[in-house]
Design a protein around this motif. Structure first.
Motif, mmCIF file in Angstrom:
data_model
loop_
_atom_site.group_PDB
_atom_site.id
_atom_site.type_symbol
_atom_site.label_atom_id
_atom_site.label_comp_id
_atom_site.label_asym_id
_atom_site.label_seq_id
_atom_site.Cartn_x
_atom_site.Cartn_y
_atom_site.Cartn_z
ATOM 1 N N ILE A 104 0.847 -1.184 0.000
ATOM 2 C CA ILE A 104 0.000 0.000 0.000
ATOM 3 C C ILE A 104 0.880 1.231 0.000
ATOM 4 N N ARG A 105 0.538 2.209 -0.839
ATOM 5 C CA ARG A 105 1.323 3.431 -0.950
ATOM 6 C C ARG A 105 0.478 4.624 -0.544
ATOM 7 N N ARG A 106 1.165 5.672 -0.108
ATOM 8 C CA ARG A 106 0.470 6.908 0.214
ATOM 9 C C ARG A 106 -0.182 7.456 -1.055
ATOM 10 N N GLY A 107 -1.471 7.786 -0.959
ATOM 11 C CA GLY A 107 -2.229 8.250 -2.105
ATOM 12 C C GLY A 107 -3.059 7.174 -2.768
ATOM 13 N N ASP A 108 -2.835 5.904 -2.395
ATOM 14 C CA ASP A 108 -3.625 4.806 -2.972
ATOM 15 C C ASP A 108 -5.052 4.834 -2.429
ATOM 16 N N TYR A 109 -5.933 4.145 -3.144
ATOM 17 C CA TYR A 109 -7.309 3.949 -2.689
ATOM 18 C C TYR A 109 -7.497 2.475 -2.329
ATOM 19 N N MET A 110 -8.280 2.213 -1.304
ATOM 20 C CA MET A 110 -8.586 0.841 -0.921
ATOM 21 C C MET A 110 -10.035 0.773 -0.439
ATOM 22 N N TYR A 111 -10.521 -0.465 -0.266
ATOM 23 C CA TYR A 111 -11.925 -0.679 0.058
ATOM 24 C C TYR A 111 -12.049 -1.486 1.340
ATOM 25 N N ASN A 112 -12.998 -1.075 2.172
ATOM 26 C CA ASN A 112 -13.322 -1.815 3.382
ATOM 27 C C ASN A 112 -14.146 -3.036 2.986
ATOM 28 N N SER A 113 -13.652 -4.240 3.298
ATOM 29 C CA SER A 113 -14.345 -5.467 2.886
ATOM 30 C C SER A 113 -15.711 -5.597 3.531
ATOM 31 N N ARG A 114 -15.897 -4.995 4.699
ATOM 32 C CA ARG A 114 -17.180 -5.098 5.390
ATOM 33 C C ARG A 114 -18.204 -4.102 4.861
ATOM 34 N N THR A 115 -17.791 -2.850 4.697
ATOM 35 C CA THR A 115 -18.732 -1.801 4.289
ATOM 36 C C THR A 115 -18.701 -1.508 2.798
ATOM 37 N N LYS A 116 -17.647 -1.988 2.107
ATOM 38 C CA LYS A 116 -17.443 -1.730 0.682
ATOM 39 C C LYS A 116 -17.174 -0.254 0.382
ATOM 40 N N LYS A 117 -16.864 0.534 1.415
ATOM 41 C CA LYS A 117 -16.595 1.952 1.210
ATOM 42 C C LYS A 117 -15.167 2.158 0.701
ATOM 43 N N LYS A 118 -15.012 3.144 -0.199
ATOM 44 C CA LYS A 118 -13.717 3.479 -0.766
ATOM 45 C C LYS A 118 -13.051 4.553 0.096
ATOM 46 N N VAL A 119 -11.794 4.334 0.458
ATOM 47 C CA VAL A 119 -11.064 5.303 1.278
ATOM 48 C C VAL A 119 -9.700 5.563 0.655
ATOM 49 N N LYS A 120 -9.177 6.742 0.906
ATOM 50 C CA LYS A 120 -7.873 7.122 0.377
ATOM 51 C C LYS A 120 -6.832 7.110 1.487
ATOM 52 N N VAL A 121 -5.667 6.583 1.183
ATOM 53 C CA VAL A 121 -4.564 6.568 2.129
ATOM 54 C C VAL A 121 -3.854 7.912 2.024
ATOM 55 N N SER A 122 -4.279 8.846 2.849
ATOM 56 C CA SER A 122 -3.715 10.195 2.769
ATOM 57 C C SER A 122 -2.407 10.326 3.533
ATOM 58 N N ARG A 123 -2.272 9.566 4.618
ATOM 59 C CA ARG A 123 -1.028 9.621 5.387
ATOM 60 C C ARG A 123 -0.717 8.235 5.917
ATOM 61 N N LEU A 124 0.520 7.812 5.722
ATOM 62 C CA LEU A 124 0.981 6.490 6.119
ATOM 63 C C LEU A 124 2.175 6.665 7.047
ATOM 64 N N VAL A 125 2.130 6.042 8.238
ATOM 65 C CA VAL A 125 3.204 6.231 9.212
ATOM 66 C C VAL A 125 3.629 4.895 9.795
ATOM 67 N N ARG A 126 4.809 4.896 10.386
ATOM 68 C CA ARG A 126 5.310 3.780 11.181
ATOM 69 C C ARG A 126 5.475 4.287 12.606
ATOM 70 N N MET A 127 5.018 3.487 13.579
ATOM 71 C CA MET A 127 4.970 3.940 14.960
ATOM 72 C C MET A 127 6.208 3.536 15.742
ATOM 73 N N ASN A 128 6.629 4.443 16.623
ATOM 74 C CA ASN A 128 7.653 4.150 17.621
ATOM 75 C C ASN A 128 7.098 4.633 18.952
ATOM 76 N N ALA A 129 6.299 3.764 19.603
ATOM 77 C CA ALA A 129 5.522 4.142 20.788
ATOM 78 C C ALA A 129 4.548 5.242 20.389
ATOM 79 N N ASN A 130 4.699 6.458 20.946
ATOM 80 C CA ASN A 130 3.781 7.548 20.600
ATOM 81 C C ASN A 130 4.349 8.471 19.525
ATOM 82 N N GLU A 131 5.489 8.115 18.963
ATOM 83 C CA GLU A 131 6.091 8.912 17.903
ATOM 84 C C GLU A 131 5.759 8.296 16.538
ATOM 85 N N MET A 132 5.707 9.140 15.512
ATOM 86 C CA MET A 132 5.353 8.683 14.171
ATOM 87 C C MET A 132 6.434 9.060 13.168
#
Length: 696
Positions: free
Chosen positions: A320-348
């Motif tokens: 998955i890349r930032r800016g991609d679109y994906m779909y919720n398998s349960r609701t079938k709603k389309k969402v955009k990946v506007s921000r993608l982060v990796r967590m280090n405790a409470n830091e991003m």
């Protein structure tokens, strides 16, 4: 219809794939990677309270260069461990929320999740284990496999703990190294693979020094190395053949093979366990479609931040890349990946993409915990849902000031979405807001968070047990709902049986449509089921939820003009009221598994305490002057247990408690609850009468 994937990443049915973390540096050149996917590992650190999970994570972060200095969970510098970022965690010295971080060790990306140890926060552990490849189990060197750990106590005995792991848990475990000295005299370890001593010098043990095995440990080291080889031979055919031929495996062979040990804990068949994401069989509704490039991710944890909802996600397939679109398998709603982060405790840390095997986090995704996401809208592919246990304790809650109701609503909305085991509802009978959770500590923590994070002080009432009501034997129903008041009327008839489910299913309700023919049109069946579900919210004995029953709809009648959804819904209400009047009902109460431990001198006091609480003693054990008792006790009898235990044992006794099952309540308990409920009904009726009198 959505097809569920039988994921191969169940914790105890997966290989212990963390070799890149725990193999010493000098082994690194021997590890070969076939592709980048094999350089990703997701591990969790699990243990009981105060056993050292967060402390171990702190050391891993330090030695991997993620933090500049190490801090203690209850440190005097008021900084605390990196993974305990919440103020309450630092204050109490416990982990409340699972936290994710990552390290890089010689080219391998290792995602780590630090989980709580207290059973009240069980959902944090459940959903974290759901997305892991393996785990590090931390055991107290003194207490071993038992209910608790006392801080700062002496008596570490790794050999005894190893025996407990083998007997109590059933793991095919073996030492990889031996400590040189114990407690304050620990100076290093004996590496059983390389047959050398390793000493960690310097202020933080960062200076590694190698030497020969101390003369007084040579014989023991030889014996334990043989045990290690025997344990590996039990789960690996190649090493097993060498063992039978009385040939010694090389050090390189042991390094590669020793991580198969954990697999045997649950399944001896290695061939059934695919080691990487690429080898997992995917099942789709259309098997001819090539789904290898379809992104598949699981949202396993939600968190509210100042930037919006933060959704933790495990990537199982594709990328998955930032800016991609994906779909919720349960609701079938389309969402955009506007921000993608990796967590280090409470830091991003912002990242551009996440690959299969990664654990990442996304902003701006409206979803629930356990939702699956795909990049192909037409794909009916979904991951297994996350198990969420039902709450067992309820308490009334109210704000200290009416001015803080807005903040209270915001807090409740956030916490119930983040934590599916935390529930809140308005009880119209007692005119109180009720919160439910997994224990007193669970609800107490949320009460404190409301005050700290939302400036909304609250008052929690006396804990209330989540009793249930169920049916003793089958009862037939035949109810006709008919109303005619000019114009279109209401007509609906339902016929069938309400019967109890087996005891192992007494926490659920079932609805079975067994009709045939035109008597009950299919489109009215959902309304009948809705009426059944509504009536299960309040039982006839004590007003608690009904569970453990099956509504079997066998026949009925309808009218061409007057039948509608509301008519059949009310017919189901009437059928349930018939069952309330003619059926035999009983009260169920939650039974808890309680493990108590204290010095052996208090054995009599512990047994007496459990007996007075109507507990059923299941097993006892005594080791190293410590007495451990396992029992099952009704939750209703556990209030005030901690205070009495500490009083009887002079503060030396500890216990853990977790939900076991629902079981029939004692006759005296049921009668007391019925009397109290009847009194409440009489009071409500009197209040209504008084109101009517004032109006007149």
């Amino acid at each position: 219809m959505t097809i569920q994937i039988n994921s191969a990443f169940k914790l105890f049915r997966q290989k212990f794939l963390i070799e890149q973390l725990i193999i010493p540096t000098r082994y690194k050149h021997r590890i070969k990677f076939e592709n980048d996917l094999q350089k990703i590992r997701n591990i969790g650190i699990s243990a009981h309270i105060d056993s050292g999970k967060t402390t171990l994570t702190e050391r891993i972060l330090y030695y991997c260069g993620r933090i500049d200095s190490m801090h203690e969970v209850r440190g005097k510098d008021n900084i605390g461990a990196k993974m305990d970022s919440m103020e309450l965690e630092r204050q109490r010295g416990i982990t409340i929320q699972s936290a994710a971080t990552y390290v890089n060790w010689h080219g391998s990306n290792i995602n780590i999740i630090d989980t709580p140890g207290h059973v009240d926060f069980t959902v944090e552990v459940e959903r974290s284990l759901r997305v892991l490849d393996g785990a590090i189990l931390v055991l107290c060197g003194v207490g071993g496999v038992q209910s608790q750990t006392l801080n700062d106590r002496t008596g570490a005995n790794p050999k005894r703990v190893m025996e407990q792991i083998r007997k109590s848990i059933g793991f095919n475990a073996a030492f990889m190294n031996l400590p040189i000295g114990l407690e304050g005299n620990l100076s290093g370890i004996v590496d059983l693979i390389e047959q050398k001593s390793v000493y960690f010098d310097g202020q933080n043990g960062e200076q590694i020094r190698y030497d020969s095995i101390p003369s007084d440990m040579v014989v023991e080291a030889k014996e334990k190395r043989q045990e290690l080889i025997e344990s590996i031979s039990n789960v690996d055919d190649y090493i097993g053949e060498l063992y039978l031929e009385e040939r010694m495996p090389t050090n390189d062979e042991l390094i590669v093979k020793n991580f198969a040990l954990i697999q045997n804990a649950q399944d001896n068949d290695q061939s059934q366990q695919p080691p990487t994401e690429e080898e997992i069989e995917k099942i789709e509704m259309n098997p001819e479609r090539d789904g290898k490039n379809i992104f598949v991710g699981l949202a396993f944890k939600l968190d509210a931040t100042k930037f919006g909802q933060l959704t933790y996600m495990r990537v199982y397939q594709g990328r998955i890349r930032r800016g991609d679109y994906m779909y919720n398998s349960r609701t079938k709603k389309k969402v955009k990946v506007s921000r993608l982060v990796r967590m280090n405790a409470n830091e991003m840390e912002d990242i551009d993409e996440a690959l299969a095997g990664d654990i990442c986090a996304l902003f701006g995704i409206d979803c629930a915990s356990g939702d699956s996401f795909v990049t192909d809208r037409n794909s009916n592919l979904s991951m297994e849902s996350i198990y969420v246990p039902e709450p067992v304790i309820s308490m009334s809650i109210k704000t200290t000031s009416k001015d803080s109701m807005d903040q209270f609503s915001k807090a409740i909305q956030r916490f119930t979405k983040e934590d599916p085991t935390f529930r809140c509802h308005w009880n119209n009978d007692c005119k109180e807001m009720i919160v439910s959770g997994m224990g007193e500590l669970h609800l107490e923590i949320y009460g404190q968070r409301m005050e700290r994070e939302y400036n909304c002080p609250v008052i929690l009432g006396k804990p209330k047990v989540a009793f249930r009501e169920t049916l003793l034997r089958p009862v037939k129903f035949n109810y006709l709902h008919k109303r005619q008041s000019g114009g279109a009327g209401q007509y609906g008839c339902v016929i069938g049986v309400l019967e109890p489910l087996p005891m192992e299913q007494n926490t659920k309700n079932l609805f079975s449509d067994e009709t045939s023919g035109p008597n009950v049109p299919r489109w009215f069946v959902p309304a009948i089921r809705k009426g059944f579900d509504e009536m299960c919210e309040k039982g006839p004995l004590i007003g608690h939820r009904i569970c453990g029953v099956k509504f079997r709809l066998q026949d009925g009648k309808h009218h061409v003009v007057d039948s509608n959804d509301i008519a059949f819904q009310l017919a189901a209400h009437g059928a349930m009221k018939q069952a309330f009047e003619t059926g035999r009902w009983m009260v169920l109460e939650p039974i808890m598994h309680v493990e108590v431990s204290a010095p052996a001198e208090y054995q009599g006091e512990l047994i007496g305490l459990i007996t007075r609480r109507n507990g059923l003693l299941q097993s006892t054990n005594e080791m190293d002057n410590y007495f451990i008792a396992n029992s099952e006790v009704p939750l209703n009898d556990m209030f005030g247990f901690a205070t009495e235990l500490r009083t009887l044992t002079q503060g030396k006794g500890e216990y853990t408690m977790e939900y076991s099952r629902y079981s029939p309540a004692r006759n005296d308990v049921q009668q007391n609850l019925m009397d109290k409920y009847q009194q409440e009904l009489n009071e409500q009726q009197q209040q209504q009468t008084n109101k009517m009198s004032k109006k007149n």
